[in-house]
Design a protein around this motif. Structure first.
Motif, PDB file in Angstrom:
ATOM      1  N   CYS A   1       0.842  -1.200   0.000  1.00  0.00           N
ATOM      2  CA  CYS A   1       0.000   0.000   0.000  1.00  0.00           C
ATOM      3  C   CYS A   1       0.871   1.242   0.000  1.00  0.00           C
ATOM      4  N   CYS A   2       1.872   1.316   0.888  1.00  0.00           N
ATOM      5  CA  CYS A   2       2.684   2.535   0.929  1.00  0.00           C
ATOM      6  C   CYS A   2       4.121   2.259   1.341  1.00  0.00           C
ATOM      7  N   GLY A   3       4.658   1.123   0.917  1.00  0.00           N
ATOM      8  CA  GLY A   3       6.083   0.877   1.130  1.00  0.00           C
ATOM      9  C   GLY A   3       6.473   0.574   2.559  1.00  0.00           C
ATOM     10  N   HIS A   4       5.656  -0.242   3.256  1.00  0.00           N
ATOM     11  CA  HIS A   4       5.985  -0.608   4.639  1.00  0.00           C
ATOM     12  C   HIS A   4       7.112  -1.638   4.695  1.00  0.00           C
ATOM     13  N   TYR A   5       7.547  -1.896   5.921  1.00  0.00           N
ATOM     14  CA  TYR A   5       8.479  -2.979   6.238  1.00  0.00           C
ATOM     15  C   TYR A   5       7.878  -4.321   5.826  1.00  0.00           C
TER      16      TYR A   5
ATOM     17  N   VAL B   1      -7.105  -2.619   4.280  1.00  0.00           N
ATOM     18  CA  VAL B   1      -6.110  -2.278   5.301  1.00  0.00           C
ATOM     19  C   VAL B   1      -5.311  -1.049   4.866  1.00  0.00           C
ATOM     20  N   CYS B   2      -4.965  -0.203   5.841  1.00  0.00           N
ATOM     21  CA  CYS B   2      -4.169   1.013   5.620  1.00  0.00           C
ATOM     22  C   CYS B   2      -4.798   1.784   4.460  1.00  0.00           C
ATOM     23  N   SER B   3      -4.066   1.989   3.365  1.00  0.00           N
ATOM     24  CA  SER B   3      -4.666   2.700   2.236  1.00  0.00           C
ATOM     25  C   SER B   3      -4.625   1.820   0.990  1.00  0.00           C
TER      26      SER B   3
HETATM   27 ZN    ZN Z   1       0.147   1.496   4.122  1.00  0.00          ZN
END
Ligand code: ZN
Ligand code: ZN
Ligand code: ZN
Length: 239
Positions: free
Chosen positions: A77-81, A217-219
């Motif tokens: 979604c946005c480059g998480h771990y 989840v998240c975005s």
């Molecule tokens: Zn995210």
């Protein structure tokens, strides 16, 4: 969540998850190709019969290439771990690492994902994968077989995946296309009823209903590459 059948992308057949491995062993082209491959089966840790994939991966490819593929297809979604746990060792990756992260990772003996799969995996093994260290999405990866075959483009070949679980709008009989995320469990809505909702327009209050373990989840809004979307419902049983 209901068990979902899936599609073999080699021949187009629809099959239950339990029948897919035997089918793929028959269906895959065994003529030509000298690349050592692993056959991997990937399942959502919590809905293992709903969200699943069969992949062929070049054994020489680094673990990071498998991470890249799972991110692109299914979870990013946005480059998480993200991390793999293999034989008790944790191989992690932080696309947006701070200095503090890097120090902590060294302290906790986090290993890089640069080793080739053949140095890490063997047939029969199970690997745990997690994306995001706050709002986890967890997968289990099973190493089903090793054999030689054609080199996959980009080192990973998608052989089969689950159909999209059908869901109905909570206010009418139409297909859900959105999830309202400020409720638990997440609430499915059709486009029309989503847009009538008082929270429509608030950031991430509604996320698209995507065929992925990361849905809602998240975005998460699905894969960036349109060709990796698979928003197809299971065919009728009698087909
Ligand atoms: Zn995210
Ligand atoms: Zn097939
Ligand atoms: Zn509706």
């Amino acid at each position: 969540m209901d068990p979902m059948p899936g599609r073999c992308f080699l021949c187009g057949a629809s099959l239950p998850q339990e029948a897919m491995q035997a089918h793929l062993m028959e269906c895959r082209p065994n003529q030509g190709g000298q690349t050592p491959l692993f056959l991997l089966f990937v399942q959502d840790a919590y809905f293992p019969k709903t969200y699943w994939l069969f992949l062929e991966v070049a054994q020489q490819t680094p673990l990071s290439a498998l991470d890249d593929f799972l991110r692109r297809l299914w979870v990013d979604c946005c480059g998480h771990y993200s991390q793999f746990v293999i034989d008790g060792e944790t191989y992690g990756r932080r696309p947006k690492a701070s200095i503090v992260d890097l120090v902590l990772d060294e302290y906790t003996h986090l290993l890089p994902m640069d080793k080739p799969l053949q140095a890490l995996l063997q047939v029969g093994q199970q690997v745990d994968y997690a994306y995001d260290d706050a709002w986890f999405t967890e997968l289990r990866i099973h190493v089903l077989a090793a054999y030689d075959g054609p080199q996959p483009e980009g080192d990973v070949r998608l052989l089969a995946r689950n159909y999209k679980p059908p869901r109905t709008c909570r206010q009418c009989d139409r297909e859900a296309t959105w999830l309202f995320t400020n409720a638990w469990p997440l609430e499915p809505y059709c486009s029309e009823h989503a847009k009538q909702h008082p929270a429509w327009g608030q950031p991430d209050a509604f996320l698209p209903y995507i065929n992925s373990p990361r849905v809602g989840v998240c975005s998460y809004r699905g894969p960036q590459a349109q060709e990796l979307l698979f928003e197809v419902y299971p065919p009728p049983e009698d087909e």
